[in-house]
Motif scaffolding. Structure first.
Motif: not given
Length: 277
Positions: A100-112
């Protein structure tokens, strides 16, 4: 209902590039009349859509995904491998970010952290007159949402038409079998014939034989392009009367005796062929 989330990636293309969403298929069932005359049909289905909470980033509100330090945001890394022929270089998907080229440290609770959610949608579609069983209708952009701002896929409606209790369809022509009485076949008669639009009158000629087929022009199904219309073809079956009274049998016997062979040429021809063997 079939289909999936997002769009697939092709070899050699970074997964963080815009990707078209998946096409979906929905089985739409119509009555015989709805298919013949056309209609407006409302239905509900599910598809993947961009998460409203994170706008598809997958990151919790107030945060943003970070560029992957391993691949620098490309989603791919180059790997050197020693072989007997020297050092070979190849490109593979970055393991750290999954391409993806991106890292998500704090995921969105709606879409996880996925960036997409499943949503129900209601559509109303215009079904053209004359559509047949097994044909398809493509609704552009009504499929699953694309990845990385890519376009949505299409929704493919696969049409299934319920059978009719009287009519069968072949192309734009309709077929049915209709019983008539012995008297109607012998003397001729004006009979009522069922059609998709109600009923119509048709004159059975004198001496009609069992299994004869008559056509009612323009009483079939309109072609999808609306330029032509098929016919209704009616096969008549002579219903032999049962449970006759003695008087009826006597009258019928007298009638048969009075006819002799001159009124039954096919029967006489059949036995003449047999005698020549």
């Amino acid at each position: 209902f079939t289909g999936g989330f997002g769009g697939g990636s092709s070899r050699g293309r970074s997964q963080n590039a815009p990707q078209r969403g998946s096409d979906l298929q929905y089985n739409l069932t119509l009555t015989f009349e709805e298919a013949a005359f056309g209609c407006r049909k409302e239905f509900k289905f599910q598809r993947s859509a961009v998460c409203d909470c994170c706008n598809g980033t997958g990151a919790k509100a107030g945060t943003q995904p970070q560029t992957c330090p391993t691949c620098g945001g490309s989603g791919q890394v180059r790997v050197n491998q020693r072989t007997p022929f020297g050092v070979m270089q190849s490109v593979r998907t970055c393991d750290a970010c999954g391409g993806k080229g991106k890292l998500v440290k704090d995921p969105c609770p709606d879409c996880r952290g996925n960036g997409y959610v499943r949503r129900k949608k209601t559509l109303e579609v215009s079904i053209p007159a004359g559509i047949d069983d097994g044909q398809r209708i493509s609704l552009t952009g009504q499929g699953s949402a694309g990845a990385n701002n890519g376009p949505s896929g299409d929704l493919i409606l696969l049409v299934s038409v319920r059978p009719h209790p009287i009519f069968e369809r072949q192309g734009n022509n309709l077929y049915c079998e209709m019983p008539i009485t012995f008297a109607e076949a012998t003397l001729g008669a004006k009979v009522t014939v069922p059609t998709l639009e109600g009923s119509a009158e048709f004159t059975i000629p004198e001496g009609t034989q069992n299994g004869s087929v008559f056509s009612l022009k323009g009483k079939g199904v309109t072609s999808v392009n609306g330029k032509t219309r098929g016919d209704l073809r009616v096969k008549v079956n002579i219903e032999v009367p049962k449970n006759l009274t003695k008087k009826q049998k006597d009258l019928l016997g007298a009638f048969a005796e009075s006819c002799g062979t001159k009124n039954h040429k096919e029967k006489q021809s059949f036995f003449d062929k047999f005698k020549k063997q």
